[in-house]
Design an enzyme around this catalytic site. Structure first.
Site, PDB file in Angstrom:
ATOM      1  N   CYS A   1     -44.042  29.247   6.542  1.00 15.07           N
ATOM      2  CA  CYS A   1     -42.986  28.119   6.980  1.00 15.07           C
ATOM      3  C   CYS A   1     -41.718  28.537   6.423  1.00 15.07           C
ATOM      4  O   CYS A   1     -41.237  27.681   5.267  1.00 15.07           O
ATOM      5  CB  CYS A   1     -43.495  27.039   6.430  1.00 15.07           C
ATOM      6  SG  CYS A   1     -44.404  25.779   7.548  1.00 15.07           S
TER       7      CYS A   1
ATOM      8  N   CYS B   1     -35.299  26.163  17.875  1.00 12.50           N
ATOM      9  CA  CYS B   1     -35.276  25.969  16.330  1.00 12.50           C
ATOM     10  C   CYS B   1     -33.962  25.367  15.866  1.00 12.50           C
ATOM     11  O   CYS B   1     -33.098  25.942  15.896  1.00 12.50           O
ATOM     12  CB  CYS B   1     -35.924  26.813  15.445  1.00 12.50           C
ATOM     13  SG  CYS B   1     -37.598  26.413  14.895  1.00 12.50           S
TER      14      CYS B   1
END
Ligand code: FAD
Length: 400
Positions: free
Chosen positions: A158, A346
Protein backbone atom coordinates in the site's frame (compact mmCIF):
# COMPACT_ATOMS: atom_id res chain seq x y z
CA UNK A 1 -32.24 -23.99 -5.43
CA UNK A 2 -28.55 -23.37 -4.69
CA UNK A 3 -27.25 -21.56 -1.62
CA UNK A 4 -24.45 -19.09 -2.27
CA UNK A 5 -22.66 -17.47 0.65
CA UNK A 6 -20.42 -14.42 0.37
CA UNK A 7 -18.13 -13.78 3.34
CA UNK A 8 -17.15 -10.10 3.52
CA UNK A 9 -19.25 -7.00 2.97
CA UNK A 10 -16.88 -4.38 1.64
CA UNK A 11 -15.64 -3.64 -1.91
CA UNK A 12 -15.26 -7.23 -3.15
CA UNK A 13 -17.89 -8.92 -0.94
CA UNK A 14 -20.72 -6.43 -1.37
CA UNK A 15 -20.13 -6.21 -5.13
CA UNK A 16 -20.15 -10.02 -5.48
CA UNK A 17 -23.31 -10.42 -3.42
CA UNK A 18 -25.23 -7.67 -5.23
CA UNK A 19 -24.14 -8.97 -8.62
CA UNK A 20 -25.23 -12.51 -7.72
CA UNK A 21 -28.60 -11.22 -6.58
CA UNK A 22 -29.03 -9.11 -9.72
CA UNK A 23 -28.04 -11.87 -12.14
CA UNK A 24 -29.69 -14.85 -10.43
CA UNK A 25 -33.08 -13.34 -9.70
CA UNK A 26 -34.77 -15.18 -6.83
CA UNK A 27 -34.19 -18.73 -8.07
CA UNK A 28 -31.26 -19.16 -5.70
CA UNK A 29 -30.48 -18.05 -2.16
CA UNK A 30 -27.71 -15.45 -1.70
CA UNK A 31 -26.42 -14.69 1.80
CA UNK A 32 -23.80 -12.08 2.65
CA UNK A 33 -22.01 -12.48 5.99
CA UNK A 34 -19.72 -9.79 7.36
CA UNK A 35 -18.28 -9.24 10.80
CA UNK A 36 -18.76 -5.50 10.31
CA UNK A 37 -22.33 -4.12 10.09
CA UNK A 38 -21.09 -1.36 7.77
CA UNK A 39 -19.51 -0.81 4.40
CA UNK A 40 -16.36 1.31 4.93
CA UNK A 41 -14.81 3.47 2.22
CA UNK A 42 -11.27 2.49 3.25
CA UNK A 43 -9.40 4.96 0.95
CA UNK A 44 -10.72 7.90 3.00
CA UNK A 45 -9.09 6.61 6.21
CA UNK A 46 -6.10 8.80 5.22
CA UNK A 47 -8.22 11.85 6.15
CA UNK A 48 -9.57 10.60 9.51
CA UNK A 49 -6.46 11.55 11.58
CA UNK A 50 -6.74 15.18 10.43
CA UNK A 51 -10.45 15.43 11.22
CA UNK A 52 -11.26 15.87 7.52
CA UNK A 53 -13.56 12.84 7.82
CA UNK A 54 -15.39 11.15 10.68
CA UNK A 55 -16.09 7.45 10.41
CA UNK A 56 -19.80 8.17 10.01
CA UNK A 57 -19.00 10.15 6.83
CA UNK A 58 -17.40 7.15 5.14
CA UNK A 59 -19.55 4.23 6.29
CA UNK A 60 -22.88 2.87 5.06
CA UNK A 61 -24.95 0.38 7.12
CA UNK A 62 -25.16 -2.87 5.15
CA UNK A 63 -28.54 -4.06 6.42
CA UNK A 64 -30.72 -1.55 4.48
CA UNK A 65 -28.61 -2.00 1.33
CA UNK A 66 -29.06 -5.78 1.53
CA UNK A 67 -32.79 -5.55 2.32
CA UNK A 68 -33.41 -3.25 -0.64
CA UNK A 69 -31.53 -5.64 -2.95
CA UNK A 70 -33.34 -8.72 -1.61
CA UNK A 71 -30.17 -10.14 -0.10
CA UNK A 72 -30.00 -11.88 3.22
CA UNK A 73 -27.40 -10.17 5.42
CA UNK A 74 -25.94 -11.68 8.57
CA UNK A 75 -23.56 -9.69 10.73
CA UNK A 76 -21.28 -12.35 12.20
CA UNK A 77 -17.66 -13.39 12.25
CA UNK A 78 -16.84 -16.59 10.39
CA UNK A 79 -14.36 -18.58 12.44
CA UNK A 80 -13.58 -21.48 10.15
CA UNK A 81 -14.27 -22.74 6.64
CA UNK A 82 -14.50 -26.50 6.22
CA UNK A 83 -13.90 -26.71 2.48
CA UNK A 84 -14.21 -30.50 2.22
CA UNK A 85 -17.67 -30.40 3.86
CA UNK A 86 -18.82 -27.11 2.25
CA UNK A 87 -19.57 -25.68 5.66
CA UNK A 88 -18.68 -22.37 7.28
CA UNK A 89 -18.61 -22.03 11.02
CA UNK A 90 -19.63 -19.01 13.16
CA UNK A 91 -19.58 -18.86 16.95
CA UNK A 92 -23.14 -20.18 17.38
CA UNK A 93 -24.06 -21.62 14.03
CA UNK A 94 -22.82 -23.54 10.98
CA UNK A 95 -23.92 -22.75 7.43
CA UNK A 96 -23.85 -25.14 4.49
CA UNK A 97 -23.20 -23.72 1.03
CA UNK A 98 -23.20 -24.82 -2.59
CA UNK A 99 -20.91 -21.96 -3.63
CA UNK A 100 -18.80 -19.71 -1.43
CA UNK A 101 -17.10 -16.40 -2.20
CA UNK A 102 -14.35 -15.41 0.23
CA UNK A 103 -13.88 -11.62 0.35
CA UNK A 104 -12.40 -11.30 3.81
CA UNK A 105 -9.73 -8.70 2.96
CA UNK A 106 -6.41 -8.41 4.75
CA UNK A 107 -4.94 -9.01 8.16
CA UNK A 108 -2.46 -6.22 8.84
CA UNK A 109 0.95 -7.22 10.21
CA UNK A 110 1.51 -4.44 12.72
CA UNK A 111 4.39 -6.16 14.51
CA UNK A 112 6.45 -7.01 11.44
CA UNK A 113 9.40 -4.88 12.63
CA UNK A 114 11.07 -5.09 16.05
CA UNK A 115 9.45 -2.53 18.34
CA UNK A 116 6.56 -1.81 15.96
CA UNK A 117 2.98 -2.62 16.96
CA UNK A 118 -0.38 -1.04 17.78
CA UNK A 119 0.98 -0.03 21.18
CA UNK A 120 4.20 1.47 19.82
CA UNK A 121 4.58 5.23 19.30
CA UNK A 122 4.43 4.77 15.53
CA UNK A 123 0.93 5.27 14.12
CA UNK A 124 -1.15 3.45 11.49
CA UNK A 125 -4.14 4.41 9.35
CA UNK A 126 -5.32 1.09 7.93
CA UNK A 127 -8.33 0.36 10.15
CA UNK A 128 -10.94 2.64 11.76
CA UNK A 129 -9.43 1.99 15.21
CA UNK A 130 -5.85 2.80 14.19
CA UNK A 131 -6.93 5.89 12.22
CA UNK A 132 -8.81 7.23 15.29
CA UNK A 133 -5.81 6.57 17.55
CA UNK A 134 -3.63 8.40 15.01
CA UNK A 135 -6.01 11.37 15.22
CA UNK A 136 -5.36 11.59 19.00
CA UNK A 137 -1.62 11.46 18.46
CA UNK A 138 -1.79 14.04 15.68
CA UNK A 139 -3.68 16.47 17.95
CA UNK A 140 -0.97 16.03 20.62
CA UNK A 141 1.71 16.52 17.99
CA UNK A 142 0.42 19.86 16.69
CA UNK A 143 0.60 21.21 20.25
CA UNK A 144 4.23 20.10 20.56
CA UNK A 145 5.68 19.54 17.07
CA UNK A 146 9.01 18.00 16.07
CA UNK A 147 10.48 15.70 13.42
CA UNK A 148 8.16 13.50 11.37
CA UNK A 149 8.94 10.18 9.66
CA UNK A 150 6.41 8.73 7.22
CA UNK A 151 7.06 5.49 5.36
CA UNK A 152 6.23 1.92 4.53
CA UNK A 153 7.42 -1.39 5.93
CA UNK A 154 9.30 -3.83 3.68
CA UNK A 155 6.84 -5.76 1.54
CA UNK A 156 4.07 -3.17 1.99
CA UNK A 157 1.39 -3.49 -0.71
CA UNK A 158 0.00 0.00 0.00
CA UNK A 159 2.62 2.58 -0.94
CA UNK A 160 0.10 4.81 -2.79
CA UNK A 161 -1.84 5.71 0.37
CA UNK A 162 1.48 6.34 2.15
CA UNK A 163 2.22 9.20 -0.27
CA UNK A 164 -1.32 10.51 0.18
CA UNK A 165 -0.94 10.60 3.94
CA UNK A 166 2.49 12.27 3.60
CA UNK A 167 1.21 15.13 1.43
CA UNK A 168 -1.90 15.60 3.56
CA UNK A 169 0.26 15.80 6.68
CA UNK A 170 2.55 18.37 5.06
CA UNK A 171 -0.46 20.50 4.12
CA UNK A 172 -1.89 20.19 7.65
CA UNK A 173 1.44 21.37 9.11
CA UNK A 174 1.19 24.49 6.93
CA UNK A 175 -2.45 25.03 7.89
CA UNK A 176 -1.59 24.82 11.60
CA UNK A 177 1.36 27.20 11.20
CA UNK A 178 3.89 24.63 12.45
CA UNK A 179 5.61 23.69 9.17
CA UNK A 180 8.85 25.54 10.07
CA UNK A 181 9.19 23.43 13.22
CA UNK A 182 8.60 20.12 11.40
CA UNK A 183 11.33 18.32 9.50
CA UNK A 184 9.60 15.68 7.35
CA UNK A 185 11.35 12.50 6.13
CA UNK A 186 9.79 9.94 3.81
CA UNK A 187 11.26 6.41 3.80
CA UNK A 188 10.12 3.80 1.31
CA UNK A 189 11.08 0.26 0.31
CA UNK A 190 10.40 1.23 -3.33
CA UNK A 191 13.51 1.16 -5.58
CA UNK A 192 12.48 4.61 -6.86
CA UNK A 193 9.82 7.15 -5.95
CA UNK A 194 6.54 6.29 -7.68
CA UNK A 195 7.24 2.58 -8.18
CA UNK A 196 4.03 2.06 -6.17
CA UNK A 197 4.39 -1.72 -6.26
CA UNK A 198 3.52 -1.76 -9.97
CA UNK A 199 6.93 -0.99 -11.50
CA UNK A 200 6.07 2.72 -11.84
CA UNK A 201 3.57 4.51 -14.09
CA UNK A 202 4.67 6.88 -16.87
CA UNK A 203 5.48 10.15 -15.09
CA UNK A 204 5.07 8.90 -11.51
CA UNK A 205 8.77 9.10 -10.61
CA UNK A 206 9.27 12.54 -12.17
CA UNK A 207 6.17 14.08 -10.59
CA UNK A 208 6.69 12.64 -7.13
CA UNK A 209 10.34 13.75 -7.08
CA UNK A 210 9.25 17.28 -8.01
CA UNK A 211 6.51 17.28 -5.38
CA UNK A 212 8.78 16.09 -2.59
CA UNK A 213 11.34 18.74 -3.52
CA UNK A 214 8.65 21.44 -3.76
CA UNK A 215 7.33 20.56 -0.29
CA UNK A 216 10.87 20.27 1.15
CA UNK A 217 10.40 16.65 2.19
CA UNK A 218 13.59 14.59 2.59
CA UNK A 219 13.33 11.09 1.20
CA UNK A 220 15.14 7.77 1.01
CA UNK A 221 14.30 4.85 -1.28
CA UNK A 222 15.31 1.14 -0.93
CA UNK A 223 14.70 1.45 2.79
CA UNK A 224 14.40 -1.52 5.07
CA UNK A 225 13.31 -0.48 8.54
CA UNK A 226 15.17 -2.57 11.07
CA UNK A 227 13.88 -1.44 14.43
CA UNK A 228 11.57 1.10 16.02
CA UNK A 229 11.88 2.67 19.47
CA UNK A 230 9.68 5.28 21.11
CA UNK A 231 11.85 8.07 19.67
CA UNK A 232 13.81 6.67 16.74
CA UNK A 233 13.39 4.65 13.57
CA UNK A 234 16.49 2.63 12.75
CA UNK A 235 17.18 1.36 9.23
CA UNK A 236 19.05 -1.79 8.27
CA UNK A 237 21.74 0.46 6.78
CA UNK A 238 22.43 1.75 10.30
CA UNK A 239 20.93 5.21 9.67
CA UNK A 240 18.43 6.36 12.24
CA UNK A 241 15.78 9.06 12.29
CA UNK A 242 14.33 10.65 15.42
CA UNK A 243 10.58 11.30 15.34
CA UNK A 244 7.86 13.01 17.34
CA UNK A 245 5.19 11.70 14.97
CA UNK A 246 5.44 8.77 12.60
CA UNK A 247 3.14 6.71 10.41
CA UNK A 248 4.39 3.49 8.84
CA UNK A 249 2.26 1.57 6.33
CA UNK A 250 2.39 -2.10 7.34
CA UNK A 251 2.17 -5.03 4.95
CA UNK A 252 -0.69 -7.50 5.12
CA UNK A 253 -1.42 -11.17 4.79
CA UNK A 254 -4.75 -12.95 4.34
CA UNK A 255 -7.51 -12.93 6.97
CA UNK A 256 -7.30 -14.96 10.17
CA UNK A 257 -10.27 -17.13 9.19
CA UNK A 258 -8.32 -18.35 6.15
CA UNK A 259 -5.26 -19.08 8.30
CA UNK A 260 -7.50 -21.02 10.74
CA UNK A 261 -9.08 -23.16 7.99
CA UNK A 262 -7.06 -26.25 7.09
CA UNK A 263 -5.93 -26.51 3.47
CA UNK A 264 -7.78 -23.39 2.32
CA UNK A 265 -5.10 -20.74 1.86
CA UNK A 266 -1.49 -20.16 0.90
CA UNK A 267 1.28 -19.81 3.47
CA UNK A 268 0.31 -16.13 3.76
CA UNK A 269 -3.38 -17.05 4.13
CA UNK A 270 -4.45 -15.77 0.71
CA UNK A 271 -6.86 -17.83 -1.42
CA UNK A 272 -5.01 -19.57 -4.29
CA UNK A 273 -7.15 -18.81 -7.34
CA UNK A 274 -7.15 -19.25 -11.10
CA UNK A 275 -7.66 -16.15 -13.27
CA UNK A 276 -11.38 -16.89 -12.93
CA UNK A 277 -11.12 -16.39 -9.12
CA UNK A 278 -12.09 -20.04 -8.63
CA UNK A 279 -10.09 -21.80 -5.91
CA UNK A 280 -7.31 -23.95 -7.34
CA UNK A 281 -8.40 -27.03 -5.32
CA UNK A 282 -12.03 -26.40 -4.32
CA UNK A 283 -14.18 -25.58 -7.41
CA UNK A 284 -17.14 -24.40 -5.31
CA UNK A 285 -15.01 -21.71 -3.62
CA UNK A 286 -13.99 -18.36 -5.10
CA UNK A 287 -11.54 -15.84 -3.60
CA UNK A 288 -11.78 -12.14 -4.48
CA UNK A 289 -10.34 -8.71 -3.61
CA UNK A 290 -7.51 -8.50 -1.12
CA UNK A 291 -8.24 -12.09 -0.03
CA UNK A 292 -7.17 -13.50 -3.42
CA UNK A 293 -3.58 -14.56 -3.93
CA UNK A 294 -1.64 -12.44 -6.43
CA UNK A 295 1.67 -14.31 -6.52
CA UNK A 296 3.70 -11.67 -8.34
CA UNK A 297 6.97 -10.50 -6.89
CA UNK A 298 9.25 -7.69 -8.05
CA UNK A 299 12.97 -8.30 -7.80
CA UNK A 300 13.87 -5.23 -5.80
CA UNK A 301 16.67 -4.73 -3.26
CA UNK A 302 14.02 -4.42 -0.52
CA UNK A 303 10.79 -6.41 -0.94
CA UNK A 304 7.77 -4.45 -2.16
CA UNK A 305 4.22 -5.75 -2.49
CA UNK A 306 1.81 -5.42 -5.40
CA UNK A 307 -1.29 -3.36 -4.48
CA UNK A 308 -4.75 -4.94 -4.60
CA UNK A 309 -6.85 -1.91 -5.37
CA UNK A 310 -10.52 -1.17 -4.75
CA UNK A 311 -11.26 -1.30 -8.47
CA UNK A 312 -9.58 -4.72 -8.75
CA UNK A 313 -11.60 -5.85 -5.71
CA UNK A 314 -14.85 -4.82 -7.45
CA UNK A 315 -13.87 -6.39 -10.77
CA UNK A 316 -12.78 -9.67 -9.18
CA UNK A 317 -16.08 -9.75 -7.26
CA UNK A 318 -18.05 -9.21 -10.48
CA UNK A 319 -16.06 -11.91 -12.27
CA UNK A 320 -16.57 -14.47 -9.49
CA UNK A 321 -20.31 -13.71 -9.40
CA UNK A 322 -20.57 -14.09 -13.18
CA UNK A 323 -18.71 -17.41 -13.03
CA UNK A 324 -20.98 -18.82 -10.34
CA UNK A 325 -23.99 -17.83 -12.46
CA UNK A 326 -22.42 -19.66 -15.43
CA UNK A 327 -21.77 -22.79 -13.37
CA UNK A 328 -25.34 -22.77 -12.07
CA UNK A 329 -26.54 -22.51 -15.68
CA UNK A 330 -24.45 -25.53 -16.64
CA UNK A 331 -21.84 -23.48 -18.51
CA UNK A 332 -18.32 -24.51 -17.55
CA UNK A 333 -16.58 -21.91 -19.71
CA UNK A 334 -15.61 -19.35 -17.09
CA UNK A 335 -14.64 -15.71 -17.53
CA UNK A 336 -10.95 -15.02 -16.82
CA UNK A 337 -9.74 -11.60 -15.64
CA UNK A 338 -6.29 -11.77 -14.02
CA UNK A 339 -5.92 -9.18 -11.28
CA UNK A 340 -2.57 -7.95 -12.60
CA UNK A 341 -4.22 -7.15 -15.96
CA UNK A 342 -7.21 -5.22 -14.63
CA UNK A 343 -7.05 -1.56 -15.76
CA UNK A 344 -6.54 0.98 -13.05
CA UNK A 345 -7.70 4.50 -12.37
CA UNK A 346 -6.16 5.73 -9.14
CA UNK A 347 -6.61 9.10 -7.53
CA UNK A 348 -3.79 10.14 -5.25
CA UNK A 349 -4.87 12.99 -3.00
CA UNK A 350 -1.99 15.31 -2.12
CA UNK A 351 -3.43 17.76 0.39
CA UNK A 352 -4.34 20.64 -1.91
CA UNK A 353 -3.18 18.95 -5.10
CA UNK A 354 -3.79 15.56 -6.67
CA UNK A 355 -2.41 13.02 -9.13
CA UNK A 356 -4.53 10.83 -11.37
CA UNK A 357 -2.93 7.66 -12.67
CA UNK A 358 -4.56 5.81 -15.52
CA UNK A 359 -3.31 2.48 -16.90
CA UNK A 360 -4.86 -0.15 -19.15
CA UNK A 361 -3.27 -2.85 -16.97
CA UNK A 362 -2.22 -2.73 -13.31
CA UNK A 363 1.08 -4.46 -14.13
CA UNK A 364 3.41 -4.29 -17.14
CA UNK A 365 3.37 -4.93 -20.08
CA UNK A 366 0.93 -2.07 -20.69
CA UNK A 367 -0.22 -0.32 -23.82
CA UNK A 368 -1.13 2.83 -21.96
CA UNK A 369 -0.18 4.43 -18.66
CA UNK A 370 0.04 8.02 -17.51
CA UNK A 371 0.07 10.12 -14.38
CA UNK A 372 -1.65 13.48 -14.63
CA UNK A 373 -0.86 16.00 -11.90
CA UNK A 374 -3.44 18.57 -10.89
CA UNK A 375 -1.51 21.33 -9.07
CA UNK A 376 -4.58 23.52 -8.48
CA UNK A 377 -6.96 21.58 -6.22
CA UNK A 378 -7.84 18.11 -4.87
CA UNK A 379 -11.45 17.45 -5.74
CA UNK A 380 -11.33 14.11 -7.59
CA UNK A 381 -10.96 11.80 -4.60
CA UNK A 382 -13.66 13.69 -2.73
CA UNK A 383 -16.02 13.34 -5.71
CA UNK A 384 -15.12 9.70 -6.14
CA UNK A 385 -15.81 9.01 -2.45
CA UNK A 386 -19.26 10.66 -2.74
CA UNK A 387 -20.03 8.76 -5.94
CA UNK A 388 -18.96 5.41 -4.49
CA UNK A 389 -20.94 5.87 -1.26
CA UNK A 390 -24.01 6.84 -3.32
CA UNK A 391 -23.50 3.70 -5.43
CA UNK A 392 -23.27 1.53 -2.30
CA UNK A 393 -26.36 3.10 -0.67
CA UNK A 394 -28.40 2.31 -3.80
CA UNK A 395 -26.85 -1.10 -4.41
CA UNK A 396 -25.84 -0.16 -7.97
CA UNK A 397 -23.16 -2.86 -8.29
CA UNK A 398 -23.39 -2.80 -12.08
CA UNK A 399 -21.79 0.68 -12.22
CA UNK A 400 -17.96 0.99 -12.30
C1 FAD B 1 -5.37 3.54 3.99
C2 FAD B 1 -5.76 2.88 2.71
C3 FAD B 1 -6.01 3.65 1.59
C4 FAD B 1 -6.37 3.04 0.39
N1 FAD B 1 -6.59 3.83 -0.70
C5 FAD B 1 -6.98 3.26 -1.86
C6 FAD B 1 -7.26 4.06 -3.01
O1 FAD B 1 -7.13 5.29 -2.97
N2 FAD B 1 -7.67 3.43 -4.14
C7 FAD B 1 -7.82 2.07 -4.21
O2 FAD B 1 -8.21 1.54 -5.25
N3 FAD B 1 -7.56 1.28 -3.14
C8 FAD B 1 -7.15 1.85 -1.97
N4 FAD B 1 -6.90 1.05 -0.89
C9 FAD B 1 -7.11 -0.40 -1.02
C10 FAD B 1 -8.60 -0.73 -0.85
O3 FAD B 1 -9.01 -0.27 0.41
C11 FAD B 1 -8.79 -2.24 -0.98
O4 FAD B 1 -8.50 -2.60 -2.31
C12 FAD B 1 -10.21 -2.67 -0.66
O5 FAD B 1 -10.60 -2.30 0.63
C13 FAD B 1 -10.28 -4.20 -0.80
O6 FAD B 1 -11.59 -4.60 -0.62
P1 FAD B 1 -11.93 -6.05 -0.03
O7 FAD B 1 -13.41 -6.14 -0.07
O8 FAD B 1 -11.12 -7.07 -0.73
O9 FAD B 1 -11.39 -6.05 1.47
P2 FAD B 1 -11.88 -5.15 2.69
O10 FAD B 1 -12.29 -3.82 2.22
O11 FAD B 1 -10.79 -5.20 3.71
O12 FAD B 1 -13.14 -5.92 3.27
C14 FAD B 1 -13.04 -7.12 3.99
C15 FAD B 1 -14.43 -7.52 4.47
O13 FAD B 1 -14.36 -8.83 5.07
C16 FAD B 1 -15.04 -8.83 6.32
N5 FAD B 1 -14.43 -9.91 7.11
C17 FAD B 1 -13.11 -10.13 7.36
N6 FAD B 1 -12.96 -11.25 8.08
C18 FAD B 1 -14.19 -11.75 8.29
C19 FAD B 1 -14.68 -12.90 8.98
N7 FAD B 1 -13.85 -13.75 9.59
N8 FAD B 1 -16.01 -13.10 9.03
C20 FAD B 1 -16.88 -12.23 8.43
N9 FAD B 1 -16.46 -11.13 7.77
C21 FAD B 1 -15.13 -10.89 7.68
C22 FAD B 1 -14.84 -7.41 6.84
O14 FAD B 1 -15.82 -7.09 7.81
C23 FAD B 1 -15.01 -6.61 5.53
O15 FAD B 1 -16.40 -6.43 5.27
C24 FAD B 1 -6.49 1.63 0.33
C25 FAD B 1 -6.24 0.85 1.46
C26 FAD B 1 -5.87 1.46 2.64
C27 FAD B 1 -5.61 0.61 3.85
Amino acid sequence: MAKIIVVGGNFAGLTSALELRRKLGHDHEVIMISKSPNFLFVPSLIWVPFGKRDLKDITVPLKPVATKAGLKFICAEILEILAEDKVIRCKDKDFKYDYLIIATGPEWIFDQIAGLGVNSKVSFIVTPETALETRKRWLEFIRDPGPVVIGAAPGSQCTGPTYEFLFNLEKQCRDHGIRKKVDITFITPEPFLGHLGVGGITGSNFILKKMLRMFRINYLTNVEIYEVSSETIVLKSGQSFPYKFSMIMPSFKGAKVVRDSTGLGTEDAFIPVHNTYQHKHYPSIFGVGMAADLPIKFRTPVPIGVPKTGYAADESGKTAAENIVRLLNGNNKLEAKPMGKIPDLCIMDAGDKEMLSITDSLLKPRRFSIVLPNPFYDLSKLMFEKYYLWKVRHGYSRLP
